[in-house]
Design a protein around this motif. Structure first.
Motif, short mmCIF file in Angstrom:
data_model
loop_
_atom_site.label_atom_id
_atom_site.label_comp_id
_atom_site.label_asym_id
_atom_site.label_seq_id
_atom_site.Cartn_x
_atom_site.Cartn_y
_atom_site.Cartn_z
N MET A 1 -71.80 -42.90 -56.67
CA MET A 1 -73.01 -43.32 -55.97
C MET A 1 -73.95 -44.05 -56.92
O MET A 1 -74.60 -45.03 -56.54
CB MET A 1 -73.71 -42.11 -55.36
N SER A 2 -74.03 -43.55 -58.16
CA SER A 2 -74.87 -44.23 -59.16
C SER A 2 -74.43 -45.67 -59.34
O SER A 2 -75.25 -46.61 -59.29
CB SER A 2 -74.79 -43.49 -60.50
N ILE A 3 -73.13 -45.86 -59.52
CA ILE A 3 -72.60 -47.21 -59.72
C ILE A 3 -72.89 -48.08 -58.51
O ILE A 3 -73.39 -49.20 -58.62
CB ILE A 3 -71.09 -47.16 -60.01
N SER A 4 -72.57 -47.56 -57.32
CA SER A 4 -72.72 -48.35 -56.09
C SER A 4 -74.17 -48.74 -55.85
O SER A 4 -74.48 -49.91 -55.57
CB SER A 4 -72.19 -47.56 -54.89
N LEU A 5 -75.08 -47.77 -55.95
CA LEU A 5 -76.48 -48.04 -55.63
C LEU A 5 -77.15 -48.90 -56.68
O LEU A 5 -78.00 -49.74 -56.35
CB LEU A 5 -77.22 -46.72 -55.45
N ILE A 6 -76.81 -48.71 -57.93
CA ILE A 6 -77.40 -49.56 -58.98
C ILE A 6 -76.91 -50.99 -58.83
O ILE A 6 -77.68 -51.95 -59.01
CB ILE A 6 -77.08 -48.99 -60.38
N VAL A 7 -75.65 -51.17 -58.47
CA VAL A 7 -75.12 -52.52 -58.22
C VAL A 7 -75.86 -53.16 -57.05
O VAL A 7 -76.23 -54.34 -57.10
CB VAL A 7 -73.60 -52.48 -57.96
N VAL A 8 -76.06 -52.41 -55.97
CA VAL A 8 -76.80 -52.94 -54.82
C VAL A 8 -78.20 -53.37 -55.24
O VAL A 8 -78.69 -54.44 -54.85
CB VAL A 8 -76.88 -51.88 -53.70
N TYR A 9 -78.84 -52.55 -56.06
CA TYR A 9 -80.19 -52.89 -56.50
C TYR A 9 -80.21 -54.16 -57.37
O TYR A 9 -81.09 -55.01 -57.22
CB TYR A 9 -80.79 -51.72 -57.28
N LEU A 10 -79.24 -54.29 -58.26
CA LEU A 10 -79.17 -55.48 -59.10
C LEU A 10 -78.91 -56.74 -58.27
O LEU A 10 -79.48 -57.80 -58.54
CB LEU A 10 -78.08 -55.31 -60.16
N LEU A 11 -78.06 -56.62 -57.26
CA LEU A 11 -77.83 -57.75 -56.36
C LEU A 11 -79.11 -58.11 -55.61
O LEU A 11 -79.42 -59.29 -55.40
CB LEU A 11 -76.71 -57.42 -55.37
N TYR A 12 -79.84 -57.10 -55.20
CA TYR A 12 -81.12 -57.32 -54.52
C TYR A 12 -82.09 -58.08 -55.43
O TYR A 12 -82.74 -59.04 -55.00
CB TYR A 12 -81.70 -55.98 -54.08
N LEU A 13 -82.19 -57.66 -56.70
CA LEU A 13 -83.08 -58.35 -57.62
C LEU A 13 -82.68 -59.80 -57.81
O LEU A 13 -83.53 -60.69 -57.93
CB LEU A 13 -83.07 -57.63 -58.98
N THR A 14 -81.38 -60.03 -57.85
CA THR A 14 -80.90 -61.40 -58.01
C THR A 14 -81.37 -62.27 -56.84
O THR A 14 -81.81 -63.41 -57.02
CB THR A 14 -79.37 -61.43 -58.10
N GLN A 15 -81.29 -61.72 -55.64
CA GLN A 15 -81.74 -62.46 -54.46
C GLN A 15 -83.24 -62.71 -54.50
O GLN A 15 -83.72 -63.80 -54.18
CB GLN A 15 -81.40 -61.67 -53.19
N ILE A 16 -84.00 -61.69 -54.91
CA ILE A 16 -85.45 -61.83 -54.97
C ILE A 16 -85.84 -62.91 -55.99
O ILE A 16 -86.76 -63.70 -55.76
CB ILE A 16 -86.10 -60.48 -55.34
N ALA A 17 -85.12 -62.95 -57.11
CA ALA A 17 -85.43 -63.93 -58.15
C ALA A 17 -85.27 -65.36 -57.62
O ALA A 17 -86.03 -66.25 -58.00
CB ALA A 17 -84.53 -63.70 -59.36
N ARG A 18 -84.30 -65.57 -56.75
CA ARG A 18 -84.05 -66.92 -56.22
C ARG A 18 -85.17 -67.41 -55.32
O ARG A 18 -85.37 -68.60 -55.17
CB ARG A 18 -82.74 -66.93 -55.43
N ARG A 19 -85.90 -66.48 -54.70
CA ARG A 19 -86.94 -66.89 -53.77
C ARG A 19 -88.34 -66.73 -54.35
O ARG A 19 -89.33 -66.82 -53.66
CB ARG A 19 -86.86 -66.08 -52.48
N ARG A 20 -88.42 -66.50 -55.65
CA ARG A 20 -89.70 -66.15 -56.27
C ARG A 20 -90.81 -67.13 -55.92
O ARG A 20 -91.93 -66.74 -55.60
CB ARG A 20 -89.54 -66.07 -57.79
N GLU A 21 -90.52 -68.42 -55.98
CA GLU A 21 -91.58 -69.39 -55.73
C GLU A 21 -92.05 -69.39 -54.28
O GLU A 21 -93.10 -69.90 -53.97
CB GLU A 21 -91.07 -70.80 -56.10
N GLU A 22 -91.24 -68.80 -53.39
CA GLU A 22 -91.62 -68.75 -51.98
C GLU A 22 -92.45 -67.51 -51.66
O GLU A 22 -93.07 -67.42 -50.63
CB GLU A 22 -90.37 -68.74 -51.09
N ASP A 23 -92.43 -66.54 -52.55
CA ASP A 23 -92.99 -65.23 -52.23
C ASP A 23 -94.11 -64.89 -53.21
O ASP A 23 -93.98 -64.00 -54.03
CB ASP A 23 -91.88 -64.17 -52.29
N VAL A 24 -95.20 -65.61 -53.16
CA VAL A 24 -96.32 -65.39 -54.06
C VAL A 24 -97.44 -64.72 -53.29
O VAL A 24 -98.00 -65.30 -52.37
CB VAL A 24 -96.81 -66.71 -54.68
N GLU A 25 -97.76 -63.49 -53.66
CA GLU A 25 -98.80 -62.75 -52.97
C GLU A 25 -100.16 -63.02 -53.61
O GLU A 25 -100.27 -63.17 -54.82
CB GLU A 25 -98.49 -61.25 -53.02
N GLU A 26 -101.17 -63.06 -52.80
CA GLU A 26 -102.53 -63.21 -53.30
C GLU A 26 -102.99 -61.87 -53.85
O GLU A 26 -102.95 -60.86 -53.16
CB GLU A 26 -103.44 -63.66 -52.16
#
Length: 412
Positions: A184-209
């Motif tokens: 579960m550690s391996i699976s969930l940490i991998v899911v989280y890292l994939l999520y971060l990768t996706q978030i990084a790609r949209r960074r310029e679109e997601d700028v909060e005030e």
């Protein structure tokens, strides 16, 4: 990036008050004092709260100078360090103190259920009150149409929803196997890292005030801003290090001395201290009618806690002298099942990017039932209710679920 600035005097008051709240915890540890259990719980709980505020300010300010996936990962970890520190401490201590195994699961499930059952509902309440406030003032943005009655997410939040759906499926495995295993550690940490990768790609679109203290700090010259940012990181981390262990032990000891179930104190009081700053920020966003920022912040936190937080527990347990898998007893299995079921319902209610008032009320009322009717049977029945409603809504909104999963399987 910076919103409306607060006066300098207000800034100084907020920073000073936060440091004053943290001072007793630091002074107690430096002096080597051993206060009574209840006093220790209060003193070090205040330290955890203050550390959470400092780290949240620093993490938000740092976004002005940092970019990229690695920076996002670091900031995400630092922002939730107090919650992780307490829960990881329980898992680590469980390696030599088997009774602490239950507390690790309690803190994790409590943090997740509090976030969804109370935090998400508070956003809707604050947004409704914000709309009502502007309506009375005749604000042109405060129309009574459906667009202003319900909290709405941005389309980019389908990324969080897609990864939450993936994590929701994995979240039932511990309840079925009776352990949070190394796999579960391996699976969930991998899911989280994939999520971060996706978030990084949209960074310029997601700028909060930004607002409050971070909004003021980002206006400083670069050198002073970075000094304040890293000073906040360092000070918050020190306070967490000083406070987390004594606070965790203080909760257990205070429960025994007060005749209160230690499991319940660990499950609910610890997450309140560590997550209060984040909830307050989300409520403030909603009050200002920034509903997408408000619910999006808490949704991101849910993905974080339902992946990385769970994934770190077996590793901490092993580091503390335990096995590679964190065992769960019957009570903990029920708690994990209930939390996983609530995750399914929460996902189903947000999957169409609209969070309605009645949906928030359902989440809160189901959350409150467990306190009115505690007991093993109630937890099992409540899990069934969560799943029945959640799967029914997901079936009706299967196209929205498909769009969310497409962001995971075929990112743009």
């Amino acid at each position: 990036m910076a919103g409306e600035l607060i006066p300098r005097e207000t800034l100084l008051v907020r920073v000073t008050l936060t440091l004053v709240i943290a001072l007793p915890a630091v002074a107690t540890r430096v002096a080597g004092l051993d206060p009574p259990a209840v006093a220790a719980m209060v003193i070090f709980g205040a330290g955890v709260l203050a550390a959470a505020i400092l780290l949240m300010w620093a993490a938000e300010t740092a976004r002005a100078d940092m970019s990229g996936a690695l920076a996002l990962a670091v900031l995400a970890l630092i922002a939730v360090l107090p919650e992780y520190a307490v829960d990881v401490y329980y898992a680590y201590a469980a390696g030599t103190k088997p009774a602490y195994t239950a507390y690790a699961a309690a803190n994790m499930t409590g943090a997740n259920r509090l976030l969804v059952g109370v935090g998400w509902a508070l956003v809707v309440l604050a947004f409704a009150l914000g709309v009502r406030r502007l309506s009375r003032r005749g604000g042109r943005h405060a129309t009574r149409g459906p667009g202003r009655r319900d909290v709405r997410l941005a389309s980019l939040h389908r990324t969080e929803l897609g990864f939450l759906a993936l994590a929701a499926v994995l979240g039932f495995i511990p309840a079925l196997t009776g352990e949070i295993g190394w796999y579960m550690s391996i699976s969930l940490i991998v899911v989280y890292l994939l999520y971060l990768t996706q978030i990084a790609r949209r960074r310029e679109e997601d700028v909060e005030e930004l607002a409050g203290v971070p909004a003021w700090l980002v206006t400083l010259p670069k050198r002073e801003r970075r000094t304040a940012t890293w000073g906040g990181f360092a000070l918050g981390a020190i306070i967490v290090f000083v406070s987390a262990g004594p606070f965790a032990n203080g909760l257990v000891d205070a429960g025994a001395s007060l005749g209160i179930d230690e499991f319940l104190l660990v499950q609910w009081l610890a997450p309140v201290a560590s997550e209060a700053p984040e909830l307050l920020v989300a409520v403030m966003f909603a009050w200002r009618l920034r509903d997408a920022d408000a619910i999006g912040t808490l949704l991101s936190s849910k993905v974080n806690q339902w992946t990385l937080l769970i994934g770190t527990l077996p590793l901490a347990y092993r580091a503390g002298g335990g096995a590679w898998s964190l065992p769960l007893d019957s009570r903990q299995i029920e708690e994990v099942l209930l939390t996983a079921a609530q995750t399914v319902l929460g996902l189903s209610l947000l999957i169409d990017l609209v969070f309605r008032r009645w949906e928030a009320a359902v989440l809160f009322l189901l959350f409150a039932v467990q306190f009115v009717l505690p007991g093993e049977d109630v937890r099992l029945y409540l899990s069934g209710v969560y799943l029945a409603i959640g799967f029914s809504v997901l079936i009706a909104r299967h196209r929205d679920l498909g769009r969310a999963m497409e962001t995971v399987m075929r990112p743009r």
